[in-house]
Design a protein around this motif. Structure first.
Motif, PDB file in Angstrom:
ATOM      1  N   SER A  99       0.887  -1.151   0.004  1.00 50.26           N
ATOM      2  CA  SER A  99      -0.030  -0.007   0.062  1.00 50.26           C
ATOM      3  C   SER A  99       0.870   1.196   0.181  1.00 50.26           C
ATOM      4  O   SER A  99       1.862   1.247   0.594  1.00 50.26           O
ATOM      5  CB  SER A  99      -1.011  -0.038   1.144  1.00 50.26           C
ATOM      6  N   LEU A 100       0.428   2.312  -0.620  1.00 49.40           N
ATOM      7  CA  LEU A 100       1.159   3.638  -0.674  1.00 49.40           C
ATOM      8  C   LEU A 100       0.321   4.493  -0.267  1.00 49.40           C
ATOM      9  O   LEU A 100      -0.471   5.380  -0.830  1.00 49.40           O
ATOM     10  CB  LEU A 100       1.413   3.962  -2.295  1.00 49.40           C
ATOM     11  N   PRO A 101       0.592   4.788   1.244  1.00 47.28           N
ATOM     12  CA  PRO A 101      -0.238   5.875   1.743  1.00 47.28           C
ATOM     13  C   PRO A 101       0.374   7.353   1.346  1.00 47.28           C
ATOM     14  O   PRO A 101       0.673   8.145   2.601  1.00 47.28           O
ATOM     15  CB  PRO A 101      -0.016   5.526   3.305  1.00 47.28           C
ATOM     16  N   VAL A 102       0.272   7.581   0.261  1.00 45.02           N
ATOM     17  CA  VAL A 102       1.174   8.944  -0.072  1.00 45.02           C
ATOM     18  C   VAL A 102       0.145  10.085   0.536  1.00 45.02           C
ATOM     19  O   VAL A 102       0.746  11.008   0.830  1.00 45.02           O
ATOM     20  CB  VAL A 102       1.177   8.992  -1.577  1.00 45.02           C
ATOM     21  N   ALA A 103      -1.035  10.034   0.416  1.00 44.52           N
ATOM     22  CA  ALA A 103      -1.837  11.191   0.755  1.00 44.52           C
ATOM     23  C   ALA A 103      -1.921  11.294   2.307  1.00 44.52           C
ATOM     24  O   ALA A 103      -1.705  12.543   2.784  1.00 44.52           O
ATOM     25  CB  ALA A 103      -3.468  10.873   0.536  1.00 44.52           C
ATOM     26  N   ASP A 104      -1.781  10.446   3.162  1.00 41.95           N
ATOM     27  CA  ASP A 104      -1.705  10.419   4.361  1.00 41.95           C
ATOM     28  C   ASP A 104      -0.157  11.113   4.863  1.00 41.95           C
ATOM     29  O   ASP A 104      -0.058  11.951   5.675  1.00 41.95           O
ATOM     30  CB  ASP A 104      -1.684   9.079   5.089  1.00 41.95           C
ATOM     31  N   ALA A 105       0.954  10.479   4.263  1.00 38.58           N
ATOM     32  CA  ALA A 105       2.414  11.086   4.349  1.00 38.58           C
ATOM     33  C   ALA A 105       2.209  12.628   3.812  1.00 38.58           C
ATOM     34  O   ALA A 105       2.760  13.420   4.420  1.00 38.58           O
ATOM     35  CB  ALA A 105       3.384  10.464   3.497  1.00 38.58           C
ATOM     36  N   LEU A 106       1.637  13.170   2.875  1.00 34.28           N
ATOM     37  CA  LEU A 106       1.433  14.480   2.470  1.00 34.28           C
ATOM     38  C   LEU A 106       0.985  15.378   3.665  1.00 34.28           C
ATOM     39  O   LEU A 106       1.267  16.442   4.040  1.00 34.28           O
ATOM     40  CB  LEU A 106       0.877  14.908   1.242  1.00 34.28           C
ATOM     41  N   ASP A 107      -0.481  14.750   4.157  1.00 34.58           N
ATOM     42  CA  ASP A 107      -0.909  15.747   5.357  1.00 34.58           C
ATOM     43  C   ASP A 107      -0.019  15.652   6.317  1.00 34.58           C
ATOM     44  O   ASP A 107      -0.042  16.711   6.985  1.00 34.58           O
ATOM     45  CB  ASP A 107      -2.225  14.722   5.737  1.00 34.58           C
ATOM     46  N   GLU A 108       0.699  14.582   6.809  1.00 33.10           N
ATOM     47  CA  GLU A 108       1.634  14.721   8.102  1.00 33.10           C
ATOM     48  C   GLU A 108       2.700  15.680   7.857  1.00 33.10           C
ATOM     49  O   GLU A 108       2.981  16.271   8.617  1.00 33.10           O
ATOM     50  CB  GLU A 108       2.002  13.135   8.009  1.00 33.10           C
ATOM     51  N   VAL A 109       3.227  15.543   6.403  1.00 36.87           N
ATOM     52  CA  VAL A 109       4.322  16.390   6.280  1.00 36.87           C
ATOM     53  C   VAL A 109       4.013  18.056   6.251  1.00 36.87           C
ATOM     54  O   VAL A 109       4.496  18.879   6.813  1.00 36.87           O
ATOM     55  CB  VAL A 109       5.063  16.148   5.051  1.00 36.87           C
ATOM     56  N   LEU A 110       2.665  18.218   5.756  1.00 37.28           N
ATOM     57  CA  LEU A 110       2.262  19.596   5.761  1.00 37.28           C
ATOM     58  C   LEU A 110       1.930  20.141   7.145  1.00 37.28           C
ATOM     59  O   LEU A 110       1.939  21.414   7.459  1.00 37.28           O
ATOM     60  CB  LEU A 110       1.010  19.724   4.679  1.00 37.28           C
ATOM     61  N   TRP A 111       1.576  19.296   8.052  1.00 40.76           N
ATOM     62  CA  TRP A 111       1.475  19.610   9.346  1.00 40.76           C
ATOM     63  C   TRP A 111       2.432  19.862  10.288  1.00 40.76           C
ATOM     64  O   TRP A 111       2.781  20.627  10.690  1.00 40.76           O
ATOM     65  CB  TRP A 111       0.653  18.562  10.104  1.00 40.76           C
ATOM     66  N   THR A 112       3.596  18.910  10.076  1.00 47.71           N
ATOM     67  CA  THR A 112       4.719  18.724  10.657  1.00 47.71           C
ATOM     68  C   THR A 112       6.013  19.330  10.272  1.00 47.71           C
ATOM     69  O   THR A 112       7.008  19.840  11.027  1.00 47.71           O
ATOM     70  CB  THR A 112       5.103  17.408  11.518  1.00 47.71           C
ATOM     71  N   ASP A 113       6.460  19.018   8.945  1.00 41.10           N
ATOM     72  CA  ASP A 113       7.466  19.623   8.379  1.00 41.10           C
ATOM     73  C   ASP A 113       7.177  20.322   6.876  1.00 41.10           C
ATOM     74  O   ASP A 113       7.589  19.871   5.797  1.00 41.10           O
ATOM     75  CB  ASP A 113       8.468  18.631   7.836  1.00 41.10           C
ATOM     76  N   PRO A 114       6.180  21.457   6.926  1.00 43.13           N
ATOM     77  CA  PRO A 114       5.796  22.062   5.627  1.00 43.13           C
ATOM     78  C   PRO A 114       7.073  22.519   5.056  1.00 43.13           C
ATOM     79  O   PRO A 114       8.054  23.188   5.582  1.00 43.13           O
ATOM     80  CB  PRO A 114       4.967  23.162   6.255  1.00 43.13           C
ATOM     81  N   PRO A 115       6.939  22.565   3.699  1.00 48.21           N
ATOM     82  CA  PRO A 115       8.172  23.012   2.910  1.00 48.21           C
ATOM     83  C   PRO A 115       8.554  24.460   3.113  1.00 48.21           C
ATOM     84  O   PRO A 115       9.689  24.839   2.913  1.00 48.21           O
ATOM     85  CB  PRO A 115       7.840  22.748   1.437  1.00 48.21           C
ATOM     86  N   ILE A 116       7.486  25.311   3.417  1.00 46.51           N
ATOM     87  CA  ILE A 116       7.664  26.907   3.859  1.00 46.51           C
ATOM     88  C   ILE A 116       7.503  26.830   5.248  1.00 46.51           C
ATOM     89  O   ILE A 116       6.406  26.661   5.364  1.00 46.51           O
ATOM     90  CB  ILE A 116       6.945  27.571   2.993  1.00 46.51           C
ATOM     91  N   ALA A 117       8.339  26.824   5.886  1.00 47.15           N
ATOM     92  CA  ALA A 117       8.223  26.789   7.503  1.00 47.15           C
ATOM     93  C   ALA A 117       7.785  28.059   7.893  1.00 47.15           C
ATOM     94  O   ALA A 117       6.903  28.294   9.078  1.00 47.15           O
ATOM     95  CB  ALA A 117       9.573  26.346   8.058  1.00 47.15           C
ATOM     96  N   ASN A 118       8.523  29.206   7.605  1.00 47.91           N
ATOM     97  CA  ASN A 118       8.204  30.565   8.147  1.00 47.91           C
ATOM     98  C   ASN A 118       8.185  31.653   7.003  1.00 47.91           C
ATOM     99  O   ASN A 118       9.178  31.797   6.063  1.00 47.91           O
ATOM    100  CB  ASN A 118       9.267  30.946   9.145  1.00 47.91           C
ATOM    101  N   TRP A 119       7.099  32.325   6.741  1.00 52.25           N
ATOM    102  CA  TRP A 119       6.765  33.225   5.596  1.00 52.25           C
ATOM    103  C   TRP A 119       5.755  33.864   5.932  1.00 52.25           C
ATOM    104  O   TRP A 119       5.352  34.144   7.174  1.00 52.25           O
ATOM    105  CB  TRP A 119       6.728  32.291   4.267  1.00 52.25           C
ATOM    106  N   ALA A 120       5.122  34.227   4.783  1.00 56.50           N
ATOM    107  CA  ALA A 120       3.520  35.373   4.887  1.00 56.50           C
ATOM    108  C   ALA A 120       3.995  36.583   5.651  1.00 56.50           C
ATOM    109  O   ALA A 120       3.402  36.846   6.649  1.00 56.50           O
ATOM    110  CB  ALA A 120       2.662  34.540   5.476  1.00 56.50           C
ATOM    111  N   ILE A 121       5.152  37.061   5.562  1.00 53.15           N
ATOM    112  CA  ILE A 121       5.628  38.280   6.232  1.00 53.15           C
ATOM    113  C   ILE A 121       4.732  39.598   5.909  1.00 53.15           C
ATOM    114  O   ILE A 121       4.411  39.795   5.004  1.00 53.15           O
ATOM    115  CB  ILE A 121       6.997  38.513   6.078  1.00 53.15           C
ATOM    116  N   SER A 122       4.401  40.330   7.069  1.00 49.87           N
ATOM    117  CA  SER A 122       3.669  41.438   7.062  1.00 49.87           C
ATOM    118  C   SER A 122       4.457  42.548   7.683  1.00 49.87           C
ATOM    119  O   SER A 122       5.368  42.422   8.745  1.00 49.87           O
ATOM    120  CB  SER A 122       2.177  41.376   7.634  1.00 49.87           C
ATOM    121  N   TYR A 123       3.780  43.664   7.622  1.00 50.24           N
ATOM    122  CA  TYR A 123       4.694  44.890   8.501  1.00 50.24           C
ATOM    123  C   TYR A 123       3.700  46.037   8.977  1.00 50.24           C
ATOM    124  O   TYR A 123       3.297  46.753   7.951  1.00 50.24           O
ATOM    125  CB  TYR A 123       5.681  45.604   7.236  1.00 50.24           C
TER     126      TYR A 123
END
Length: 480
Positions: free
Chosen positions: A279-303
């Motif tokens: 079984s390839l639980p890719v969808a579950d792995a993507l959800d987990e990564v987006l929660w815990t190790d998102p590819p953009i960790a810190n951004w959406a900067i405002s002033y």
């Protein structure tokens, strides 16, 4: 708010245990932060929803680490505008993060009517992409990249797969010649990693400007042309920034999403059992990564344009307020034993600046992971997961390498058809002309027009000017 929290974000704040500091602020840079960001976020929670940090030496900022507080900021662009020009007047001019954070007339850095106009151009262009053809493009390039390293029994999945695949796909979608696309990607990576940022920023802008000029002179059925021809009538500068934004999203965050997802699948016992069982639980792995190790960790900067009291903390005017996506997603208030199918994370942002290409990004990542695991089901990490190294940069969560090993597969026969990925780097067609179209000129003649290729199945079109040099990805493809 607990008694030991500072009431104001200032240089006198004291960092938490295990949290190194420069001038009283936690540094979001350097090898220690890159290796163990979660430890830093946990230490910063003693400050409450917002913590004092440095994005680079001499660049103070406020990091929003609470899920609820992050949503408030993301949904209130009136109080938290994106325009960085006032901040730039006081920022250290030689800081490596200034070219990365500086104001540009880009969708993600604009507010109000300007934001709506620029976002409409991107959204309308993306809506014209045929998702079934996009999937086919990812599958085709994935298969060919896998074929290249599958006979070796080992690979660096970051350098040989996760990095290259999104570049090939985004070049097709944009109708971008490989030589221009490679310079765009190299410039963008340098900005994200805070390496020679002024030089890489110039490389990025010049390369995208070449693409814009090409599409004005030689329009085709591709995303870059659709942006050029959009009723919003974007200026050349605006076109450069929107295309740079799209390439940035399709290269750094996308490769990180693929690599981080594969790392999780190959190292976490929750997924390893499913993999061995077929079984390839890719969808579950993507959800987990987006929660815990998102590819953009810190951004959406405002002033904020004036001093602001926010959750008991004083935010100074014109000082960056950064959304800590990784920290907010792992806020103890959001903790869940099973995040499968839960997509309430903030990895795509929220509010009016929610990522406009998240559907396409998720499709590319999921297909890339599925094709690899289908082809090499016995693949395993070549080093323990805790020995993997991470690239620097406050904004990203990015592996330096993802070495794996697997049983080598038999090489394709000598009579196999020409490789369209290799042809793509030489300017030749990936699919051949559409029926009824004139035959393309030989790729060996750089003065002759080359047909377009991409997930839109467009009619042939002229190529860019002759390639002046073989780009790094082309050299990599040829083993140089």
């Amino acid at each position: 708010m607990s008694d030991n929290l500072t009431p104001e974000i200032t240089g006198s704040s004291t960092p938490g245990p295990g949290c190194p500091a420069h001038d009283g602020r936690a540094p979001l840079y350097g090898p220690e932060f890159a290796a163990r960001p979660a430890r830093m976020y946990e230490a910063l929670r003693r400050y409450g929803p917002v913590a004092p940090v440095e994005l680079a030496p001499g660049v103070p900022a406020s990091l929003v680490i609470s899920y609820d507080a992050a949503l408030e900021v993301l949904r209130d662009p009136g109080t938290f505008p994106k325009d960085a020009r006032r901040w730039q007047q006081t920022a250290p001019p030689d800081s490596p993060v200034v070219p990365f954070m500086m104001y540009r007339p880009a969708c993600n850095l604009s507010d109000g009517a300007a934001h709506s106009r620029l976002r409409a151009a991107i959204s309308d262009g993306m809506s014209r992409i045929d998702l079934s053809m996009l999937r086919e493009s990812v599958e085709r390039h994935a298969e060919l990249l896998i074929r290249r390293f599958s006979t070796k029994g080992s690979a660096d999945l970051r350098a040989e797969y996760a990095l290259v695949l999104p570049l090939l796909v985004v070049n097709e979608v944009l109708g971008c010649p490989a030589e221009i696309g490679d310079r765009i990607a190299v410039g963008m990576q340098g900005l994200v990693e805070n390496v020679e940022t002024a030089k890489n920023n110039q490389m990025l802008v010049e390369a995208v400007a070449e693409l814009v000029a090409l599409k004005r002179a030689r329009p085709a059925e591709d995303l870059a042309t659709w942006l050029v021809e959009h009723p919003a009538r974007l200026t050349d500068e605006e076109l450069v920034e929107q295309i740079a934004l799209l390439v940035g999203l399709a290269t750094e965050p996308e490769q990180n999403l693929i690599a981080n997802g594969l790392r999780l699948l190959l190292s976490d016992d929750r997924f390893a059992g499913d993999l061995s069982g077929g079984s390839l639980p890719v969808a579950d792995a993507l959800d987990e990564v987006l929660w815990t190790d998102p590819p953009i960790a810190n951004w959406a900067i405002s002033y904020p344009v004036q001093d602001l009291d926010f959750h008991g903390v004083r935010l100074p005017a014109d000082q960056p307020v950064v959304i800590g996506f990784a920290a907010a997603n792992t806020d103890p208030s959001t903790a869940s034993a099973n995040r499968a199918g839960n997509r309430a994370h903030l990895a795509w942002g929220a509010g009016p600046h929610t990522c406009p290409v998240q559907g396409q990004a998720r499709l590319i990542a999921s297909v890339a992971m599925e094709k690899l695991l289908d082809a090499l089901p016995d693949m395993e990490l070549a080093v323990p997961a805790d020995q993997l190294e991470w690239r620097p940069g406050f904004a990203q969560r990015a592996l330096k390498a993802l070495p794996v090993r697997f049983p080598a597969v038999q090489a394709p026969s000598a009579g196999s058809a020409a490789d369209p990925v290799q042809a793509a780097w030489q300017g030749a067609p990936a699919h051949g002309p559409r029926q009824g179209s004139p035959a393309p000129a030989p790729a060996s003649d750089p003065s002759s027009p080359a047909p377009a290729r991409g997930p839109h199945a467009p009619a042939p079109r002229p190529s860019a000017a002759p390639v002046r040099r073989r780009n790094p990805l082309s050299r990599w493809w040829h083993g140089e």
